[in-house]
Design an enzyme around this catalytic site. Sequence first.
Site, mmCIF file in Angstrom:
data_model
loop_
_atom_site.group_PDB
_atom_site.id
_atom_site.type_symbol
_atom_site.label_atom_id
_atom_site.label_comp_id
_atom_site.label_asym_id
_atom_site.label_seq_id
_atom_site.Cartn_x
_atom_site.Cartn_y
_atom_site.Cartn_z
ATOM 1 N N ASP A 49 20.586 53.966 7.484
ATOM 2 C CA ASP A 49 21.535 53.495 8.450
ATOM 3 C C ASP A 49 22.856 52.713 8.042
ATOM 4 O O ASP A 49 22.586 51.527 7.611
ATOM 5 C CB ASP A 49 20.625 52.731 9.486
ATOM 6 C CG ASP A 49 21.444 52.507 10.815
ATOM 7 O OD1 ASP A 49 21.164 52.859 12.020
ATOM 8 O OD2 ASP A 49 22.588 51.956 10.684
ATOM 9 N N THR B 119 18.171 61.235 28.353
ATOM 10 C CA THR B 119 18.984 62.319 28.568
ATOM 11 C C THR B 119 19.383 62.951 27.228
ATOM 12 O O THR B 119 19.715 63.986 26.749
ATOM 13 C CB THR B 119 20.164 62.400 29.362
ATOM 14 O OG1 THR B 119 21.126 61.312 28.646
ATOM 15 C CG2 THR B 119 19.878 61.844 30.846
ATOM 16 N N ARG C 275 23.258 56.445 22.677
ATOM 17 C CA ARG C 275 22.782 57.633 23.189
ATOM 18 C C ARG C 275 21.419 57.270 24.149
ATOM 19 O O ARG C 275 20.837 56.578 23.776
ATOM 20 C CB ARG C 275 21.860 58.322 21.952
ATOM 21 C CG ARG C 275 21.065 59.508 22.260
ATOM 22 C CD ARG C 275 20.578 60.340 21.144
ATOM 23 N NE ARG C 275 21.535 60.970 20.361
ATOM 24 C CZ ARG C 275 21.395 62.034 19.823
ATOM 25 N NH1 ARG C 275 20.366 62.722 20.060
ATOM 26 N NH2 ARG C 275 22.344 62.605 19.128
ATOM 27 N N ASP D 46 23.477 49.410 9.775
ATOM 28 C CA ASP D 46 22.520 48.118 9.090
ATOM 29 C C ASP D 46 22.853 47.906 7.825
ATOM 30 O O ASP D 46 22.716 46.797 7.321
ATOM 31 C CB ASP D 46 20.859 48.739 9.347
ATOM 32 C CG ASP D 46 20.500 48.761 10.748
ATOM 33 O OD1 ASP D 46 20.927 47.746 11.552
ATOM 34 O OD2 ASP D 46 19.496 49.670 11.003
HETATM 35 N N1 URA Z 1 23.854 57.348 11.020
HETATM 36 C C1 URA Z 1 23.500 56.672 9.987
HETATM 37 O O1 URA Z 1 23.999 55.442 9.937
HETATM 38 N N2 URA Z 1 22.919 57.215 8.923
HETATM 39 C C2 URA Z 1 22.351 58.634 8.996
HETATM 40 O O2 URA Z 1 21.767 59.067 8.141
HETATM 41 C C3 URA Z 1 22.762 59.241 10.217
HETATM 42 C C4 URA Z 1 23.562 58.699 11.182
#
Ligand code: URA
Length: 216
Positions: A201, A109, A105, A204
């Site tokens: 995430d 923008t 992203r 991660d």
């Molecule tokens: N991407 C992720 O890894 N976790 C989220 O909660 C949202 C998007």
Amino acid sequence: MTHIVHLIDHPLIQHKLTLMRQKNTAAAEFRRLLKEISLLLGYEATRDLSMTTKEIDTPLEHMDAPILAGKKMCFFSILRAGEGLLSGMSELVPSARIGHVGLYRDPKTLEAVEYYFKAPSDLANRLCIVVDPMLATGHSASAALTRIKEAGAVNIRFICLLAAPDGIATLKEEHPDVPIYTGALDRECNEKGYILPGLGDAGDRLFGTRSGTIKD
Ligand code: URA
């Protein structure tokens, strides 16, 4: 066109997902659970594949046995968390071709910018199944689907582990032809685009690239 959301809330998926959500679940365990869930989601997303029969001999008899009519599929992983669903899916259908879509992203923008795209050339003839564990705002999933359609895909399904209402609304608006298969429907996205209650995430947690709790 009716937009279809399939909630695959099999007890094993719910149980494994609860283990994944817990913040102290280690990366190796998280990966293993996601792979197991991907098999269950994959079974459901391929439930209506067309069949034909083949004459075979069992040790006892001759029979017309069911077999897949066409195995032309392509699985697309949206990098990088898509890899966690892809590993199980590609074991389920070893003949499937694999495509990859990488998007980031743009911080100014907020548009999704492509940094990687690789796919087989004959997508129009394949059932394309796009995988990304988290359907949060839906912006990157939508951009990936647009790119995959530009590359020729016409028959597409989307598999995720968790979906938020925003993401479902985005795909409903921008890709009403793409059915969604999800293991759970979560409450909402926060202002940073994380799914709540979610699991953090996914990239991660899969690859162990951040330790500790995401605070904001
Ligand atoms: N991407 C992720 O890894 N976790 C989220 O909660 C949202 C998007």
